[in-house]
Write an enzyme that holds these catalytic residues in place. Structure first.
Site, short mmCIF file in Angstrom:
data_model
loop_
_atom_site.label_atom_id
_atom_site.label_comp_id
_atom_site.label_asym_id
_atom_site.label_seq_id
_atom_site.Cartn_x
_atom_site.Cartn_y
_atom_site.Cartn_z
CB VAL A 1 3.84 -0.53 -7.24
CG1 VAL A 1 4.36 -1.29 -8.46
CG2 VAL A 1 3.52 -1.50 -6.10
CB CYS B 1 -17.62 14.97 20.29
SG CYS B 1 -17.03 16.65 20.58
CB CYS C 1 -9.88 13.44 22.14
SG CYS C 1 -10.33 13.45 20.40
CB ILE D 1 -13.19 -1.29 -8.76
CG1 ILE D 1 -12.56 -2.50 -9.44
CG2 ILE D 1 -14.27 -1.70 -7.76
CD1 ILE D 1 -13.50 -3.33 -10.29
CG HIS E 1 -24.76 1.52 -4.33
ND1 HIS E 1 -25.57 2.50 -4.82
CD2 HIS E 1 -23.64 2.14 -3.87
CE1 HIS E 1 -24.98 3.68 -4.68
NE2 HIS E 1 -23.80 3.49 -4.11
CB CYS F 1 -13.08 11.18 21.74
SG CYS F 1 -14.25 11.91 20.58
CD GLU G 1 -2.47 1.79 0.41
OE1 GLU G 1 -3.28 1.03 -0.16
OE2 GLU G 1 -2.29 2.99 0.06
#
Lengths: 485, 411
Positions: A173, A411, A451, A345, A52, A409, A34
């Site tokens: 890559v 919230c 946070c 895709i 979907h 955190c 990645e």
């Protein structure tokens, strides 16, 4: 030899991670390369988060088939991978005669594709399904749902990793070659990787990898979409996604989507863009989101509810010959052995990821017999979210681990225990946004005001990082220049 | 379930002052719940001086100012639990807090809301541009530097001229960073004149008034900010763009009272203050729930927060003694050039403390309190600016009827 794999998957998005996970059902040494520092930093993390139905997939058979298949199995998938998911249905609404005709055509198309349960509805039925929606005519699509795209991608990746897949980040890559012995040599900016197989799942960059492998030179036809995220205070007023009638290209312009976490997404705007990756927000589109959003969801698209904006880019590609957008491409060729090329895709890639992955596995099986991995475990558990537990369960969690008794955190009500688990994630991701995507910390209305200092302190302490090395989300995105003198 | 006479949510300046005053009035069963590891609230990170001139007649740093109240609270034997976050308040006054010892549930007779405020963010303003690292809210940067020993950047641009931004302009400069500009969209500063003087002028930091940040550029780290002049029609002046290279953008674009817990308790909020609607006793729409300090309306000086919270204690005391407070029926409305007024409801039978802000700066003027067409009180001002809260008392005798009271500025 070191770095020799049976399969190298290029790209750690939802498709790459689904492919890695499905291949880990077999006795294979697999790694994912990645280019970013975490999974789902590209297309997979920057979309509407919709499961979907397939009705909007146009006349593209692979796209439609994968989508319907992915939709049908998702309750089971969500359970296996511990991914929050709601099959809430969806409304596609139209105003006036022209849009009514467009919707009737779409409805017919949906029936021909075999989309389950769809029906044409009128203004009253629209109001009955969602009192805050507007429109004269609509299609109700009961099988559509909502899920969190990065939680799902992370879940697939973590399940793959549990089953032995290695993830290597910061590995862009740059070249792929094949040795006379039949091995692939994959050159990245930071190393060389050898593998018997290569699967291209590079999303926005799949058309480049396609050429490196010797497949077709597709032409990128990218479409950028900007979104606005609204406060959970607005989220209380919407139970189903509202889509407008599709335009001429078959794309649905700005829609309103509740998220599984209770926020609202307004977007995407749609704009053809070149190959520069630019996720900037623009004033023009922000204004457009406000204006068109208010048409579908009157009274609740207002500035007071703005939490944050973001943008994504749809990785459509065109056929080099006819220059038209192509269907999902899942290819293997005799003259390019041991390579599977997954290109084009775009939406509904999230819904289709596992069906695509299974088709990739079939392509591999056509060339090689695969032995099952007896130890494969399809079940993955996510970090337990304190905020979503009952009081009894909260008490039990705190008793088990007092870190659940400290809110980091405020919230999103995320505890220290959750943050700590996220910092020690199985993929080895150490960015601040990595913690955010795994816990929802910083995603609330104060945007980390409370946070973020705690998150960075946790990274510093738990991972023994120098403050200068703490990154927000990507290489070079340093947070601090050092310590205060 | 545990029960308490009073639960105070938040151990900052408002909560501490309310606690000490309640105790002084004879209320013994008080619990302060604080989410941080130490009491003191936001003052813990405010290491600059200038606090306490009104309340103590001397200038103190934030921690020194809060320590006086912390010491007092401790000496008085008032119970406080820290590292405990209140996660819910129910309309029937059950307070739920998350603590390392477990989930704490307390049935309170009265609740004092003193949660303070939070900063408005980039997302809330929807500022166009990239999403790089190096963008910090002023208070977050202050916390990083003063509490976490982390330096946020070297070349700084500050958006908004709120007080914390001004304080940070000076703080960053003193730490060796270069602050090239403070950009304010309004034609006048949002912060106090003394901060403009002591934090910008004294360090030659330019203030761009009437400029809007129209783009943020650079990635992965911020590289520059583009600002443009806002014309009198509210539109951007063509060709007025200025580019400010930087590696850090600090936002000081407003504070919002933190009222998520108030909402869960069913407290009605004021659209203008974003804090609770309160009566002359600082009681909210839910009987027995009171609010003061920045959670009620954003103050510019902590001294006024303390004084307001001490005032609130009297109402809470009376509520506990009588089991209820008389309902206040007379609305107080914000008239010409008034942003908001606290309290929003009064009885007309008590002396009241009025707190208000003007919308736009004005020179010599009068603040006029009117009822039924009659001027009840006028306060002459040499000038009035939105950055400075205006406070004065109105005597009970002044009110003539039960008609609405209006407050306005006469130029």
């Amino acid at each position: 030899m070191e770095n020799l794999y049976d399969v190298v998957v290029v790209g750690g998005g939802v498709v790459g991670s689904a492919v890695a996970r499905e291949l880990s059902r077999y006795q294979l040494k697999i790694c994912v390369l990645e280019k970013e520092l975490d999974v789902c930093n590209g297309v997979s993390g920057r979309n509407t988060g919709l499961l979907h139905s397939g009705i909007l997939s146009g006349d593209q058979p692979v796209r439609t088939e994968c989508c319907i298949e992915g939709n049908a199995e998702f309750d089971q998938v969500a359970k296996e991978l511990d991914v929050p998911f709601k099959r809430c249905g969806k409304l596609i609404v139209g105003f006036g005669e022209e849009e009514k005709q467009c919707l009737q055509q779409l409805y017919q198309h949906g029936l021909e594709c075999g989309i389950p349960g769809i029906r044409m509805i009128d203004a009253d039925e629209i109001k009955a399904i969602e009192p805050n929606a507007d429109g004269d005519t609509g299609i109700y699509v009961p099988t559509a749902g909502i899920l969190c795209p990065y939680t799902y991608t992370i879940a697939l990746a973590e399940n793959a990793a549990q089953n032995g897949v290695e993830y290597h980040f910061d590995q862009k890559v740059t070249a792929i070659s094949r040795t006379p012995g039949g091995e692939y040599e994959i050159q990245t900016e930071n190393g060389m990787w050898r593998s018997r197989w290569v699967v291209n799942c590079a999303g926005l960059f799949a058309y480049q990898i396609s050429v490196m492998l010797g497949f077709e030179a597709y032409v990128p036809k990218r479409v950028k979409g900007e979104y606005e995220i609204l406060d959970k205070k607005a989220g209380k007023f919407l139970s189903v996604p509202i889509y407008p009638a599709p335009g001429k290209a078959g794309d649905c312009d700005i829609h309103i989507t509740p998220t599984v976490d209770g926020n609202i997404l307004v977007g995407p705007t749609l704009e053809d863009v070149d190959e520069t990756i630019d996720y900037s927000a623009t004033q023009e589109k922000i204004d457009q989101l406000m204006e068109q959003g208010a048409r579908l969801f009157p009274r609740h698209v207002k500035r007071e509810y703005f939490i944050r904006n973001y943008a994504g880019i749809f990785p459509y590609v065109a056929d080099p010959g006819i220059q038209e957008r192509v269907d999902f491409q899942i290819q293997a060729r005799e003259d390019i052995p041991h390579a599977v090329n997954v290109v084009g895709i775009s939406t509904p890639g999230l819904t289709s990821a596992l069906p695509i992955a299974r088709r990739v596995v079939e392509k591999v099986k056509e060339q090689e017999e695969l032995r099952p991995n007896e130890a494969f475990n399809p079940v993955r558990k996510g970090i337990v979210r304190f905020a979503e537990q009952t009081d009894e369960e909260k008490m039990r969690l705190i008793e088990e681990d007092p870190d659940y008794g400290e809110i980091y955190c405020r919230c999103e009500c995320v505890t220290k225990a959750e943050i700590k688990q996220a910092v020690h994630n199985i993929l080895g991701v150490s960015t601040v946004s990595g913690i955010k995507y795994r816990t929802r910390a910083t995603m609330g209305r104060c945007q980390g005001g409370y946070c973020e200092t705690r998150l960075t302190a946790m990274i510093e302490k738990e991972l023994q990082q120098d403050v200068k090395d703490i990154l927000l989300n990507q290489k070079g995105a340093y947070m601090f220049v050092g310590k205060v003198k | 379930m545990n029960t308490r006479e009073v639960v105070i949510v938040g151990g900052g300046p408002a909560g501490l002052a309310a606690a000490a005053e309640l105790k002084a009035l004879g209320v013994d069963d008080i619990l302060i719940i604080e989410r941080e590891k130490n009491l003191g609230g936001i003052l813990r990170q405010c290491i600059h001086d200038g606090f306490g001139l009104t309340r103590f007649g001397e200038t103190l740093s934030g921690p020194e100012y809060s320590q006086r109240f912390i010491d007092q609270v401790k000496e008085m034997g008032i119970e406080a639990i820290t590292n405990a976050t209140v996660i819910d308040i129910s309309p029937d006054k059950v307070v739920t807090a998350d603590t390392t010892e477990g989930l704490l549930k307390i049935q309170a007779k009265a609740i004092v809301l003193t949660m303070g405020c939070r900063e408005r963010t980039r997302g809330a303003l929807a500022i166009p541009g990239t999403r790089p690292s190096g963008i910090y809210n002023a208070g977050v940067a202050q916390s990083y530097m003063n509490l976490f020993n982390k330096m946020v950047g070297k070349n700084i641009v500050i958006m908004g001229s709120g007080d914390i931004g001004l304080i940070m302009a000076r703080r960053l400069t003193l730490e060796g960073a270069h602050v090239s500009a403070v950009i304010e969209i309004l034609p006048y500063p949002s912060g106090l004149p003394r901060n403009i003087e002591q934090c910008l002028h004294d360090y030659d930091i330019p203030l761009y008034l009437g400029y809007s940040v129209i783009d943020i550029q650079g990635e992965p780290r911020i590289e520059r900010v583009i600002a443009a002049k806002v014309g009198e029609n509210g539109k951007l002046v063509e060709g007025s763009e200025i580019e400010f290279p930087c590696d850090t953008l600090i936002l000081s674009v407003g504070l919002i009272p933190e009222n998520e817990l108030s909402l869960s308790a069913g407290v009605v909020l004021d659209d203008r203050t974003k804090g609770a609607v309160v009566d002359e006793n600082y009681q909210t729409s839910v009987p027995g729930i009171f609010a003061a300090g920045n959670v009620l309306h954003v103050h510019d000086l902590v001294d006024f927060v303390s004084l307001e919270a001490e005032d609130l204690a009297k109402g809470v005391f009376q509520y506990l003694r009588d089991g209820k407070l008389e309902e206040n029926e007379i609305p107080v409305c914000a008239g010409e050039n008034i942003g908001h007024v606290i309290p929003q409801k009064i009885s007309g039978k008590k002396d009241i403390q009025m707190s208000l802000r003007v919308r736009k700066p004005v020179g010599r003027c009068k603040v006029v309190v009117k009822q039924a067409g009659r001027e009840l009180k006028t306060v002459s001002m040499p000038k009035a600016i939105p950055a400075e809260m205006i406070q004065f008392r109105v005597k009970a005798e002044a009110f003539v009827s039960s008609e609405p009271v209006e407050v306005m500025i006469n130029e």
